[in-house]
Motif scaffolding. Sequence first.
Motif, PDB file in Angstrom:
ATOM      1  N   LYS A   1     -42.792  25.814  16.956  1.00 49.14           N
ATOM      2  CA  LYS A   1     -43.450  26.874  16.369  1.00 49.14           C
ATOM      3  C   LYS A   1     -44.421  25.411  16.791  1.00 49.14           C
ATOM      4  O   LYS A   1     -45.989  25.833  17.191  1.00 49.14           O
ATOM      5  CB  LYS A   1     -43.189  27.204  15.348  1.00 49.14           C
ATOM      6  N   ALA A   2     -44.220  23.858  16.959  1.00 48.27           N
ATOM      7  CA  ALA A   2     -45.495  23.563  17.710  1.00 48.27           C
ATOM      8  C   ALA A   2     -45.895  22.995  19.019  1.00 48.27           C
ATOM      9  O   ALA A   2     -46.696  23.031  19.122  1.00 48.27           O
ATOM     10  CB  ALA A   2     -44.560  21.614  17.432  1.00 48.27           C
ATOM     11  N   LEU A   3     -45.033  24.035  20.039  1.00 52.51           N
ATOM     12  CA  LEU A   3     -44.886  24.373  21.394  1.00 52.51           C
ATOM     13  C   LEU A   3     -45.573  25.135  21.760  1.00 52.51           C
ATOM     14  O   LEU A   3     -47.122  25.368  21.862  1.00 52.51           O
ATOM     15  CB  LEU A   3     -43.451  24.509  22.013  1.00 52.51           C
ATOM     16  N   GLU A   4     -45.759  26.241  20.770  1.00 55.14           N
ATOM     17  CA  GLU A   4     -46.701  27.349  20.609  1.00 55.14           C
ATOM     18  C   GLU A   4     -48.161  26.866  20.334  1.00 55.14           C
ATOM     19  O   GLU A   4     -49.498  27.598  21.249  1.00 55.14           O
ATOM     20  CB  GLU A   4     -46.527  28.469  19.438  1.00 55.14           C
ATOM     21  N   ILE A   5     -48.277  25.969  19.722  1.00 53.40           N
ATOM     22  CA  ILE A   5     -49.815  25.946  18.879  1.00 53.40           C
ATOM     23  C   ILE A   5     -49.639  24.470  20.150  1.00 53.40           C
ATOM     24  O   ILE A   5     -51.330  24.630  20.315  1.00 53.40           O
ATOM     25  CB  ILE A   5     -50.021  24.920  17.385  1.00 53.40           C
ATOM     26  N   ARG A   6     -48.604  23.497  20.606  1.00 52.43           N
ATOM     27  CA  ARG A   6     -49.559  23.421  21.761  1.00 52.43           C
ATOM     28  C   ARG A   6     -50.143  23.898  23.089  1.00 52.43           C
ATOM     29  O   ARG A   6     -50.663  23.231  23.360  1.00 52.43           O
ATOM     30  CB  ARG A   6     -48.504  21.808  21.910  1.00 52.43           C
TER      31      ARG A   6
ATOM     32  N   TRP B   1     -34.252  22.676  13.256  1.00 49.74           N
ATOM     33  CA  TRP B   1     -35.051  21.660  14.612  1.00 49.74           C
ATOM     34  C   TRP B   1     -36.134  22.418  15.730  1.00 49.74           C
ATOM     35  O   TRP B   1     -37.150  22.195  15.694  1.00 49.74           O
ATOM     36  CB  TRP B   1     -34.441  20.621  15.335  1.00 49.74           C
ATOM     37  N   TRP B   2     -34.708  23.697  16.323  1.00 57.05           N
ATOM     38  CA  TRP B   2     -35.738  23.939  17.391  1.00 57.05           C
ATOM     39  C   TRP B   2     -37.011  24.975  17.200  1.00 57.05           C
ATOM     40  O   TRP B   2     -37.811  25.471  18.107  1.00 57.05           O
ATOM     41  CB  TRP B   2     -34.875  25.239  18.587  1.00 57.05           C
ATOM     42  N   THR B   3     -36.782  25.963  16.277  1.00 57.92           N
ATOM     43  CA  THR B   3     -37.539  26.414  15.137  1.00 57.92           C
ATOM     44  C   THR B   3     -39.032  26.298  15.362  1.00 57.92           C
ATOM     45  O   THR B   3     -40.073  26.576  15.985  1.00 57.92           O
ATOM     46  CB  THR B   3     -37.224  27.991  14.253  1.00 57.92           C
ATOM     47  N   SER B   4     -38.417  24.957  14.632  1.00 58.80           N
ATOM     48  CA  SER B   4     -40.028  24.476  14.472  1.00 58.80           C
ATOM     49  C   SER B   4     -40.432  23.487  15.527  1.00 58.80           C
ATOM     50  O   SER B   4     -41.805  23.380  16.060  1.00 58.80           O
ATOM     51  CB  SER B   4     -39.282  22.844  13.181  1.00 58.80           C
ATOM     52  N   TYR B   5     -39.711  23.343  16.671  1.00 56.91           N
ATOM     53  CA  TYR B   5     -40.294  22.869  17.980  1.00 56.91           C
ATOM     54  C   TYR B   5     -40.822  24.126  18.596  1.00 56.91           C
ATOM     55  O   TYR B   5     -42.258  23.550  19.458  1.00 56.91           O
ATOM     56  CB  TYR B   5     -39.037  22.295  18.329  1.00 56.91           C
TER      57      TYR B   5
ATOM     58  N   ILE C   1     -43.755  31.180  22.773  1.00 57.40           N
ATOM     59  CA  ILE C   1     -42.622  30.618  23.944  1.00 57.40           C
ATOM     60  C   ILE C   1     -41.421  31.110  23.652  1.00 57.40           C
ATOM     61  O   ILE C   1     -40.855  30.961  22.296  1.00 57.40           O
ATOM     62  CB  ILE C   1     -43.194  28.649  23.746  1.00 57.40           C
ATOM     63  N   VAL C   2     -40.293  31.473  24.508  1.00 57.20           N
ATOM     64  CA  VAL C   2     -39.174  31.150  24.853  1.00 57.20           C
ATOM     65  C   VAL C   2     -38.547  31.023  24.747  1.00 57.20           C
ATOM     66  O   VAL C   2     -38.311  29.472  25.373  1.00 57.20           O
ATOM     67  CB  VAL C   2     -38.791  32.562  25.572  1.00 57.20           C
ATOM     68  N   VAL C   3     -37.575  30.277  23.519  1.00 53.11           N
ATOM     69  CA  VAL C   3     -36.844  28.882  23.433  1.00 53.11           C
ATOM     70  C   VAL C   3     -35.447  29.908  23.397  1.00 53.11           C
ATOM     71  O   VAL C   3     -34.936  30.553  22.869  1.00 53.11           O
ATOM     72  CB  VAL C   3     -36.305  27.873  22.613  1.00 53.11           C
ATOM     73  N   ARG C   4     -33.995  29.876  23.772  1.00 52.50           N
ATOM     74  CA  ARG C   4     -32.732  30.525  23.931  1.00 52.50           C
ATOM     75  C   ARG C   4     -32.171  29.393  24.200  1.00 52.50           C
ATOM     76  O   ARG C   4     -32.014  28.553  25.363  1.00 52.50           O
ATOM     77  CB  ARG C   4     -33.186  31.608  25.341  1.00 52.50           C
ATOM     78  N   SER C   5     -31.106  29.490  24.110  1.00 52.26           N
ATOM     79  CA  SER C   5     -29.081  28.861  24.423  1.00 52.26           C
ATOM     80  C   SER C   5     -28.485  29.816  25.022  1.00 52.26           C
ATOM     81  O   SER C   5     -28.499  30.769  24.508  1.00 52.26           O
ATOM     82  CB  SER C   5     -29.348  27.788  23.268  1.00 52.26           C
ATOM     83  N   THR C   6     -27.528  28.679  25.342  1.00 53.98           N
ATOM     84  CA  THR C   6     -26.659  29.726  26.130  1.00 53.98           C
ATOM     85  C   THR C   6     -25.253  28.844  25.696  1.00 53.98           C
ATOM     86  O   THR C   6     -25.781  26.858  25.970  1.00 53.98           O
ATOM     87  CB  THR C   6     -26.539  29.785  27.454  1.00 53.98           C
TER      88      THR C   6
END
Length: 99
Positions: free
Chosen positions: A78-83, A72-76, A89-94
């Motif tokens: 990619k959508a943010l990169e387009i938007r 889900w996060w990978t898909s989101y 866009i960096v998305v990271r989790s801890t």
Amino acid sequence: MTNYLIEILLPAPDSDAHSRFDAVRRELTDKFGGATLYVNAPAEGLWSEGGAIEEDRIIVVEVMADDLDREWWTSYRKALEIRFEQNEIVVRSTAIDRL
């Protein structure tokens, strides 16, 4: 129980970006029950690329989640990169322990 703090690094807003940030806040709140956007004090980043120093200003978005749905996060992301018209866009989790 382990929870996750997910951080999204978005470009600081330009004149028409506020509606895009509102959409991100709404989407993440609907899915995760809340989101925090640090919009009043954008962070500033520098990095070297091809010998030149690049600079950007970012807004940090934070979400806490019980599990980490990487698909889900990978898909989101990619959508943010387009938007937001970004190459990346960096998305990271801890993993976190809520106290």
